[in-house]
Design an enzyme around this catalytic site. Structure first.
Site, PDB file in Angstrom:
ATOM      1  N   ARG A  15       0.848  -1.198   0.000  1.00 19.06           N
ATOM      2  CA  ARG A  15       0.000   0.000   0.000  1.00 19.06           C
ATOM      3  C   ARG A  15       0.882   1.246   0.000  1.00 19.06           C
ATOM      4  O   ARG A  15       2.006   1.212   0.510  1.00 19.06           O
ATOM      5  CB  ARG A  15      -0.872  -0.027   1.262  1.00 19.06           C
ATOM      6  CG  ARG A  15      -2.137   0.768   1.178  1.00 19.06           C
ATOM      7  CD  ARG A  15      -3.214   0.181   2.096  1.00 19.06           C
ATOM      8  NE  ARG A  15      -2.865   0.181   3.500  1.00 19.06           N
ATOM      9  CZ  ARG A  15      -2.878   1.269   4.289  1.00 19.06           C
ATOM     10  NH1 ARG A  15      -3.203   2.446   3.815  1.00 19.06           N
ATOM     11  NH2 ARG A  15      -2.561   1.151   5.571  1.00 19.06           N
ATOM     12  N   TYR A 160       5.464  11.078  16.146  1.00 18.50           N
ATOM     13  CA  TYR A 160       5.893  10.646  14.804  1.00 18.50           C
ATOM     14  C   TYR A 160       7.303  11.187  14.514  1.00 18.50           C
ATOM     15  O   TYR A 160       8.182  10.446  14.088  1.00 18.50           O
ATOM     16  CB  TYR A 160       4.892  11.161  13.761  1.00 18.50           C
ATOM     17  CG  TYR A 160       5.189  10.749  12.346  1.00 18.50           C
ATOM     18  CD1 TYR A 160       4.906   9.462  11.899  1.00 18.50           C
ATOM     19  CD2 TYR A 160       5.733  11.651  11.429  1.00 18.50           C
ATOM     20  CE1 TYR A 160       5.156   9.082  10.585  1.00 18.50           C
ATOM     21  CE2 TYR A 160       5.982  11.280  10.115  1.00 18.50           C
ATOM     22  CZ  TYR A 160       5.695   9.997   9.697  1.00 18.50           C
ATOM     23  OH  TYR A 160       5.952   9.634   8.394  1.00 18.50           O
ATOM     24  N   LYS A 164      10.803   8.961  13.871  1.00 15.16           N
ATOM     25  CA  LYS A 164      11.583   9.047  12.629  1.00 15.16           C
ATOM     26  C   LYS A 164      13.013   9.524  12.902  1.00 15.16           C
ATOM     27  O   LYS A 164      13.959   9.079  12.255  1.00 15.16           O
ATOM     28  CB  LYS A 164      10.874   9.964  11.623  1.00 15.16           C
ATOM     29  CG  LYS A 164       9.542   9.406  11.111  1.00 15.16           C
ATOM     30  CD  LYS A 164       9.746   8.097  10.346  1.00 15.16           C
ATOM     31  CE  LYS A 164       8.471   7.539   9.754  1.00 15.16           C
ATOM     32  NZ  LYS A 164       8.664   6.318   8.983  1.00 15.16           N
ATOM     33  N   ILE A 193       4.030  13.050   0.430  1.00 14.84           N
ATOM     34  CA  ILE A 193       3.716  12.094  -0.634  1.00 14.84           C
ATOM     35  C   ILE A 193       2.220  11.760  -0.563  1.00 14.84           C
ATOM     36  O   ILE A 193       1.701  11.505   0.541  1.00 14.84           O
ATOM     37  CB  ILE A 193       4.544  10.795  -0.471  1.00 14.84           C
ATOM     38  CG1 ILE A 193       6.047  11.109  -0.235  1.00 14.84           C
ATOM     39  CG2 ILE A 193       4.342   9.874  -1.668  1.00 14.84           C
ATOM     40  CD1 ILE A 193       6.784  11.771  -1.374  1.00 14.84           C
TER      41      ILE A 193
HETATM   42  N1  LIG Z   1       2.955   9.769   2.903  1.00 11.18           N
HETATM   43  C1  LIG Z   1       3.889  10.639   3.267  1.00 11.18           C
HETATM   44  O1  LIG Z   1       3.771  11.844   3.001  1.00 11.18           O
HETATM   45  C2  LIG Z   1       5.132  10.187   3.991  1.00 11.18           C
HETATM   46  C3  LIG Z   1       6.150  11.128   4.161  1.00 11.18           C
HETATM   47  C4  LIG Z   1       7.307  10.745   4.810  1.00 11.18           C
HETATM   48  C5  LIG Z   1       7.469   9.459   5.251  1.00 11.18           C
HETATM   49  N2  LIG Z   1       6.463   8.541   5.085  1.00 11.18           N
HETATM   50  C6  LIG Z   1       6.693   7.193   5.582  1.00 11.18           C
HETATM   51  O2  LIG Z   1       6.594   6.289   4.518  1.00 11.18           O
HETATM   52  C7  LIG Z   1       6.128   5.028   4.990  1.00 11.18           C
HETATM   53  C8  LIG Z   1       4.901   4.623   4.196  1.00 11.18           C
HETATM   54  O3  LIG Z   1       3.910   5.625   4.362  1.00 11.18           O
HETATM   55  P1  LIG Z   1       2.587   5.698   3.486  1.00 11.18           P
HETATM   56  O4  LIG Z   1       2.287   7.127   3.295  1.00 11.18           O
HETATM   57  O5  LIG Z   1       2.686   4.811   2.322  1.00 11.18           O
HETATM   58  O6  LIG Z   1       1.547   5.135   4.557  1.00 11.18           O
HETATM   59  P2  LIG Z   1       0.234   4.239   4.382  1.00 11.18           P
HETATM   60  O7  LIG Z   1      -0.373   4.484   3.051  1.00 11.18           O
HETATM   61  O8  LIG Z   1      -0.571   4.498   5.599  1.00 11.18           O
HETATM   62  O9  LIG Z   1       0.795   2.748   4.407  1.00 11.18           O
HETATM   63  C9  LIG Z   1       1.441   2.254   5.558  1.00 11.18           C
HETATM   64  C10 LIG Z   1       1.913   0.848   5.303  1.00 11.18           C
HETATM   65  O10 LIG Z   1       2.559   0.363   6.484  1.00 11.18           O
HETATM   66  C11 LIG Z   1       1.986  -0.895   6.822  1.00 11.18           C
HETATM   67  N3  LIG Z   1       2.002  -1.082   8.270  1.00 11.18           N
HETATM   68  C12 LIG Z   1       1.504  -0.268   9.223  1.00 11.18           C
HETATM   69  N4  LIG Z   1       1.685  -0.788  10.435  1.00 11.18           N
HETATM   70  C13 LIG Z   1       2.305  -1.981  10.251  1.00 11.18           C
HETATM   71  C14 LIG Z   1       2.728  -3.001  11.114  1.00 11.18           C
HETATM   72  N5  LIG Z   1       2.568  -2.913  12.435  1.00 11.18           N
HETATM   73  N6  LIG Z   1       3.308  -4.108  10.577  1.00 11.18           N
HETATM   74  C15 LIG Z   1       3.476  -4.224   9.242  1.00 11.18           C
HETATM   75  N7  LIG Z   1       3.088  -3.279   8.360  1.00 11.18           N
HETATM   76  C16 LIG Z   1       2.495  -2.181   8.873  1.00 11.18           C
HETATM   77  C17 LIG Z   1       0.567  -0.852   6.283  1.00 11.18           C
HETATM   78  O11 LIG Z   1       0.083  -2.185   6.119  1.00 11.18           O
HETATM   79  P3  LIG Z   1      -1.440  -2.489   5.687  1.00 11.18           P
HETATM   80  O12 LIG Z   1      -1.455  -2.298   4.221  1.00 11.18           O
HETATM   81  O13 LIG Z   1      -1.677  -3.890   6.076  1.00 11.18           O
HETATM   82  O14 LIG Z   1      -2.296  -1.526   6.436  1.00 11.18           O
HETATM   83  C18 LIG Z   1       0.778  -0.100   4.976  1.00 11.18           C
HETATM   84  O15 LIG Z   1       1.205  -0.970   3.959  1.00 11.18           O
HETATM   85  C19 LIG Z   1       5.857   5.216   6.486  1.00 11.18           C
HETATM   86  O16 LIG Z   1       6.970   4.782   7.235  1.00 11.18           O
HETATM   87  C20 LIG Z   1       5.701   6.723   6.613  1.00 11.18           C
HETATM   88  O17 LIG Z   1       6.004   7.170   7.902  1.00 11.18           O
HETATM   89  C21 LIG Z   1       5.288   8.888   4.466  1.00 11.18           C
END
Ligand SMILES: NC(=O)c1ccc[n+]([C@@H]2O[C@H](COP(=O)([O-])OP(=O)(O)OC[C@H]3O[C@@H](n4cnc5c(N)ncnc54)[C@H](OP(=O)(O)O)[C@@H]3O)[C@@H](O)[C@H]2O)c1
Length: 256
Positions: A15, A160, A164, A193
């Protein structure tokens, strides 16, 4: 640079940013084991898309905050493929409620640290131990997705930011530990993102970007992060370790 026979484990790989990473790597020769908390049955659409590019790839249901799951995930990859070349620590969560620093609850801090930091740290520790069982000159890497929040204050989600920031130090520690064994360790810092994680604040961030927050005036896509991960996972930066690489629209550029 096609990566034939390379095995990548991507947490949160079905995801959002993780899916972008899984699909980008799979399209370029990696066999991908994507991990998520959802059951196998909920990942059918993702898995068939992934397998169209990389037929041996798989989805593993597991929770990185649980010790038994961490061991099962890594063991399953090694049992199935006989190798683990690249670990991408992408799984992470944001606080369910954005509370001011003075109101942050102990439960929320525990949840964030348990998944984002403790889960990622001990998964990395176990994966590294298992990787070290195999002596090889092949390029191997551990890449952790942190965030611009690793060093940027947001007082409505301090837990958060702290999780990080700690992962940023974790990267340096494992880089130091594993450099003698030929395993490179990197941090990738996304900016803003478009994923489920940012869906609730899309309007707010779009306005901030429009008003000049970023020199590159647009929100990032999962593929923007995936391209950086791919370069690192392919060994294109092999003469570095412990470094941080950004995918953030130029967020850190100082301007006058
Ligand atoms: N979006 C942004 O703007 C942004 C910016 C900077 C950093 N990030 C980082 O990038 C990473 C991905 O973010 P995203 O935006 O793609 O978030 P997201 O769409 O909410 O997806 C989060 C993913 O992490 C998985 N996950 C959550 N808890 C978990 C656990 N306990 N064990 C295994 N898997 C788990 C979820 O699994 P399920 O599919 O099963 O729910 C999902 O696949 C994160 O570390 C986030 O902090 C995001």
């Amino acid at each position: 640079m096609e990566q034939a026979n390379k095995i990548a484990l991507v947490t949160g790989g079905a995801r959002g940013i993780g899916r972008g990473i899984s699909e980008y790597l799979a399209a370029r020769g990696f066999t991908v084991a994507a991990v998520g908390t959802r059951p196998q049955s909920d990942a059918a659409e993702f898995l068939s898309a992934l397998r169209a590019a990389s037929p041996d790839s798989c989805y593993i249901s597991g929770d990185i905050s649980k010790a038994d799951d961490r061991i099962r995930i890594v063991d399953e990859v090694l049992d199935r493929y006989g190798a683990l070349d690249v670990l991408v620590n992408n799984a992470g969560v944001a606080p369910t409620v954005r509370a001011d620093l003075l109101e942050m609850s102990e439960e929320s801090l525990d949840r964030l640290l348990s998944i984002n930091l403790k889960g990622t740290f001990f998964l990395t520790q176990y994966a590294a131990r298992r990787m070290l069982e195999k002596k090889t000159d092949e390029f191997r890497a551990i890449i952790t997705i942190t965030s611009i929040s690793a060093d940027t204050s947001s007082i409505n989600r301090g837990e958060y930011c702290m999780s990080k920031a700690a992962l940023s130090m974790m990267t340096k520690l494992f880089a130091d530990e594993l450099a003698p064994h030929g395993i490179r360790v990197y941090e990738v810092r996304p900016g803003i993102i478009a994923t489920d994680m940012t869906a609730g604040v899309l309007d707010k961030y779009s306005r901030m970007i429009e008003n000049g927050l970023l020199p590159i005036k647009k929100m990032g896509a999962p593929e923007d992060v995936a391209k950086v991960v791919y370069a690192l996972a392919s060994g294109l930066h092999a003469y570095t370790t412990g470094d941080s690489y950004s995918a953030d629209g130029g967020f850190y550029l100082k301007r006058l």
